[in-house]
Write a protein that holds these residues in place. Sequence first.
Motif, short mmCIF file in Angstrom:
data_model
loop_
_atom_site.label_atom_id
_atom_site.label_comp_id
_atom_site.label_asym_id
_atom_site.label_seq_id
_atom_site.Cartn_x
_atom_site.Cartn_y
_atom_site.Cartn_z
N ARG A 253 2.53 -3.29 -8.74
CA ARG A 253 1.86 -2.59 -9.83
C ARG A 253 2.79 -1.58 -10.49
O ARG A 253 2.35 -0.55 -11.01
CB ARG A 253 0.59 -1.89 -9.34
CG ARG A 253 -0.49 -2.86 -8.87
CD ARG A 253 -1.28 -3.39 -10.05
NE ARG A 253 -2.28 -4.37 -9.66
CZ ARG A 253 -3.20 -4.87 -10.48
NH1 ARG A 253 -3.23 -4.49 -11.74
NH2 ARG A 253 -4.05 -5.78 -10.06
N TYR B 264 0.16 4.20 -2.38
CA TYR B 264 -1.08 4.94 -2.14
C TYR B 264 -0.94 5.96 -1.01
O TYR B 264 -1.77 6.86 -0.90
CB TYR B 264 -2.21 3.97 -1.81
CG TYR B 264 -2.46 2.94 -2.87
CD1 TYR B 264 -3.32 3.20 -3.93
CD2 TYR B 264 -1.83 1.70 -2.82
CE1 TYR B 264 -3.56 2.24 -4.92
CE2 TYR B 264 -2.06 0.73 -3.79
CZ TYR B 264 -2.91 1.02 -4.85
OH TYR B 264 -3.11 0.07 -5.81
N ASP C 134 -3.35 0.59 -11.62
CA ASP C 134 -4.14 -0.50 -11.02
C ASP C 134 -4.84 -1.36 -12.07
O ASP C 134 -5.43 -2.39 -11.73
CB ASP C 134 -5.19 0.07 -10.06
CG ASP C 134 -4.59 0.45 -8.71
OD1 ASP C 134 -3.48 -0.01 -8.40
OD2 ASP C 134 -5.24 1.21 -7.98
N LYS D 294 0.81 -1.22 0.00
CA LYS D 294 0.00 0.00 0.00
C LYS D 294 0.84 1.28 0.00
O LYS D 294 0.28 2.38 -0.08
CB LYS D 294 -0.92 0.01 1.22
CG LYS D 294 -1.96 -1.12 1.23
CD LYS D 294 -2.92 -1.01 0.06
CE LYS D 294 -4.00 -2.08 0.12
NZ LYS D 294 -4.90 -2.02 -1.07
N LEU E 119 -2.39 6.44 -10.00
CA LEU E 119 -2.68 5.20 -9.28
C LEU E 119 -3.78 4.42 -9.99
O LEU E 119 -3.71 3.19 -10.11
CB LEU E 119 -3.10 5.53 -7.85
CG LEU E 119 -2.00 6.04 -6.92
CD1 LEU E 119 -2.59 6.60 -5.63
CD2 LEU E 119 -1.00 4.93 -6.59
N HIS F 35 -1.30 -9.74 -14.60
CA HIS F 35 -2.36 -9.57 -13.60
C HIS F 35 -3.64 -10.30 -13.94
O HIS F 35 -4.55 -10.34 -13.11
CB HIS F 35 -2.65 -8.08 -13.41
CG HIS F 35 -1.50 -7.29 -12.88
ND1 HIS F 35 -1.04 -7.42 -11.59
CD2 HIS F 35 -0.68 -6.38 -13.48
CE1 HIS F 35 0.00 -6.61 -11.41
NE2 HIS F 35 0.23 -5.98 -12.54
#
Length: 554
Positions: free
Chosen positions: A233, A59, A73, A56, A69, A290
């Motif tokens: 990511r 973020y 994602d 995280k 972001l 992903h």
Amino acid sequence: MAASMSIDLNLSSKDSEPPASWQKIAQKAQLLRDSTIPREWLLGDPVSDDVRNVIKVPYTCGIMAETELALTDKDATSLLELLKSGRVGSYDVTFAFCKRAAIAHQLVNCMTEMWFDEALDRARELDRIFADSGPVGAFHGLPFSIKNTFAVKGRRSDGAYVAWYDNIAKEDGMLVKIIRDEGAVLYCKTTNPQTAMHLETTSNLYGRTLNPFNRMLTPGGSSGGEAALLAMRGSPIGLGGDGGGSIRSPAANNGLFGMKATSDRIPFVRGTSTMRGCKSFPIVAGPLCHSARDAELFMQTVLDTSPWLQEYNLVPLPWRQTTMPEKITIGLYVDDGSVMPHPPVKHALEALKVKLEADPRFEVIEWSPCKHDLGYDLIRQLYWEDGGVETMAIMESSGEPVLDLSKWVMKDSHVRPRTLKESWELNYQREEFQKEYLAHWLSAPTVPDFLVCPVGPSVAPRHETARYWGYTAIFNLLDYPAASFPTGLTASASIHLPDTDYVPRDTEFDEYNWKQYEPSAYEGAPISLQVVGRKWDCERVLKMAGMLNEVCMS
């Protein structure tokens, strides 16, 4: 754009001076690499080493905008839909991924090189071309990360060997060229381990890569840098290679999809390699990504270029549109007969079995693996038919230390120089094993369409403990297509309690693996599984990986 450094990085030796020590070369490699991160992308407050989960951080660190972001994602397929419709430009997508990749590297040490300025220049060019004439290729404007072992023109191709640090690729490898020609934006190369033969990613040249879900665990290997970067990511899709689990294991350890096709479909000429000419075990290039649809996009894009017209040893087999059986039969096994998986892996398989049995599309049968202990023993011998002589000579030439897992993988029990006759015999045994395994598969009372099993005997292993490759390497020996897929579950100390009744087998690996299980050590690690098909059934295996992931998530 790149941050300036006051330190002198010119450590190459002159004729009158002794060669730089391996430590100086490694220092140069890491300082030069890290100096390419722009200052404004540096983490102001370094994350403490005792913080395990850093997923995280992008973020919360204040470096990335919400729009950036949101872009990072998305999976590759979604990004390409935006890029090809003109709703977003390659520059904005590339900028966002470069920024997030820089953050990822500071947290998990996953890069060998970053060339963000050049990537952004290429992205601007692609945006101009798009405005004039439309998209360039299937990967138009998409950032694409590349494992260190593949040749990228003008970039280092060192394979994580100190002695090869100054090797600069004169041309793209064939697969990299296909990816670039299809419009992808290349922007970084990612870490692999010393020898490229660990299910851990650590080297003297670049240090240790960490698992972002739990930095006390490994991201896997040998495509560990790719997996760690994707998990953060910092990349929408990456290129890896698999000779014993090197795509599937790191993909699994990081909750990703990883595809190993049957060999001789996807071009595989690395930039740096040892044992050139060795065909005793197939190494296959493939994607870490992903989503299953991203992996299918990769496979179809590459095969649509008819690579067999340029590489002589490829089978002229395009990517086929296939249909699944009305009733899909799955041979499921929890235990390969050699090493019992830890409780989190067993739990995930049992949970999937319950869901499959309740789904009318599937029939689940209990599968009995065929002599996996013998198969794993055989491929361990095939990996080093020269006794590791060439690999050891490369490391000795620079004076770099041989790491513990390198010593283990080349241990005397399996690694010694073979005579020509001994090498022939090992290869003959491989062929006999392949025949016997296929006969075993076809002789089952109900012949399964696919096998479903663990990717390894644990979730992401603790550092320096990834010794058992049997769950993945057996399918390299067989040359069967296999794909790892996430279940959506994570290891939990409160749920996955130790099995105090289990008595480990008296084998080289089982007791060792069982002793590693301390539930709190694996907290938060993704739990993934693997689906396997018979030779050449790559299309259906990948489709099945997507279906099984959906079942897991339901």
